[in-house]
Enzyme design. Structure first.
Site, PDB file in Angstrom:
ATOM      1  N   SER A   1     142.351  72.811 -10.914  1.00 42.18           N
ATOM      2  CA  SER A   1     141.860  71.266 -10.808  1.00 42.18           C
ATOM      3  C   SER A   1     141.082  71.437  -9.342  1.00 42.18           C
ATOM      4  O   SER A   1     139.861  72.073  -9.218  1.00 42.18           O
ATOM      5  CB  SER A   1     142.818  70.368 -10.833  1.00 42.18           C
ATOM      6  OG  SER A   1     142.481  68.928 -10.816  1.00 42.18           O
TER       7      SER A   1
ATOM      8  N   HIS B   1     139.966  69.835 -16.668  1.00 44.19           N
ATOM      9  CA  HIS B   1     140.525  69.011 -17.574  1.00 44.19           C
ATOM     10  C   HIS B   1     139.684  68.139 -18.427  1.00 44.19           C
ATOM     11  O   HIS B   1     139.525  67.127 -18.693  1.00 44.19           O
ATOM     12  CB  HIS B   1     141.187  67.735 -16.543  1.00 44.19           C
ATOM     13  CG  HIS B   1     142.115  68.321 -15.743  1.00 44.19           C
ATOM     14  ND1 HIS B   1     143.014  69.280 -15.708  1.00 44.19           N
ATOM     15  CD2 HIS B   1     142.086  67.984 -14.267  1.00 44.19           C
ATOM     16  CE1 HIS B   1     143.724  69.519 -14.571  1.00 44.19           C
ATOM     17  NE2 HIS B   1     142.952  68.779 -13.763  1.00 44.19           N
TER      18      HIS B   1
END
Length: 243
Positions: A134, A170
């Site tokens: 991330s 994501h």
């Protein structure tokens, strides 16, 4: 043990449920360690939790994950001060540096205060594998999409730029991520952007994408680009399934 060439593993994964603990390191972390080429000793995994404020519970969980994986975990903490005298020397001693998720905008700001933008380039060029999830994926790129500034996704433009592309994370699990990447590529705020579903990683050798890998069957990577006519095209990149 330096990697054969400067290597980055940028992911939307790396953590899986543990058998006896809440979190374990998944195949993406193990793949980063394999790329470091460690033989005959326990791999040294540097852990950087700047993006989550160096939370002690997260560090404790990663220690447990490293113990069960057979790694030596060496956290670099920057709050409230660096926990080592020589940050660059400490990072150079690692086989892999794993950067955790959280606020990529705050991470980049704190890193620059401590000179880590320049340090990480030298560490990368020295052969330490740089990796993360991330925020720990976006940071190695020039730019990406982030909720660091609020609920509406915005672009962050001041990544370290070790690889000269945008990054989307994501991509499948947060419904606003794909439209945001397409919008920002269309306006030119992001250039070519490589994106990952949860559980997928991008492996760069030098500044070029060498392979895509996944710890979850059916997940994918993507490249999103703007055409000369201003339209945006997305191409699926089928990853190799890690075991």
């Amino acid at each position: 043990m330096p990697a054969d060439s400067p290597t980055i593993v940028a992911t939307s994964g790396g953590y899986v449920p543990g058998r006896r603990s809440r979190t374990a390191f998944g195949p993406l972390v193990r793949h980063a360690v394999d790329l470091a080429g460690v033989h005959g000793r326990r791999p040294r995994l540097g852990y950087v939790g700047t993006a989550n404020g160096d939370q002690q519970f997260a560090i404790a969980e990663r220690h447990e994950a490293a113990r069960t994986a057979g790694f030596d975990l060496n956290p670099l903490r920057l709050f409230t001060m660096p926990n080592v005298d020589d940050v660059e020397g400490y990072l150079r001693e690692q086989d892999v540096v794993w950067v955790d998720g959280g606020s990529v905008a705050n991470l980049l700001a704190v890193w620059r205060v401590h000179g880590l933008d320049e340090i990480f380039r030298r560490v990368w060029e020295a052969g330490v594998v740089l990796a993360g999830v991330s925020a720990g994926s976006i940071c190695w790129h020039t730019s990406g999409t982030t909720d660091s500034f609020g609920p509406e996704l915005q672009a962050v433009h001041n990544g370290l730029g070790l690889v000269p592309y945008g990054n989307g994370v994501h991509y499948d699990s947060e419904e606003r991520r794909r439209p945001a990447v397409h919008r920002l590529v269309a306006t030119g705020e992001l250039g070519r952007a490589y994106c990952t579903d949860d559980g997928v990683g991008l492996v760069y050798q030098g500044t070029e994408l060498a392979e895509t890998v996944t710890e979850r069957p059916g997940k994918s990577a993507y490249v999103v680009e703007r055409r000369g006519d201003g339209s945006v095209v997305e191409e699926r990149i089928e990853p190799h399934l890690l075991r």
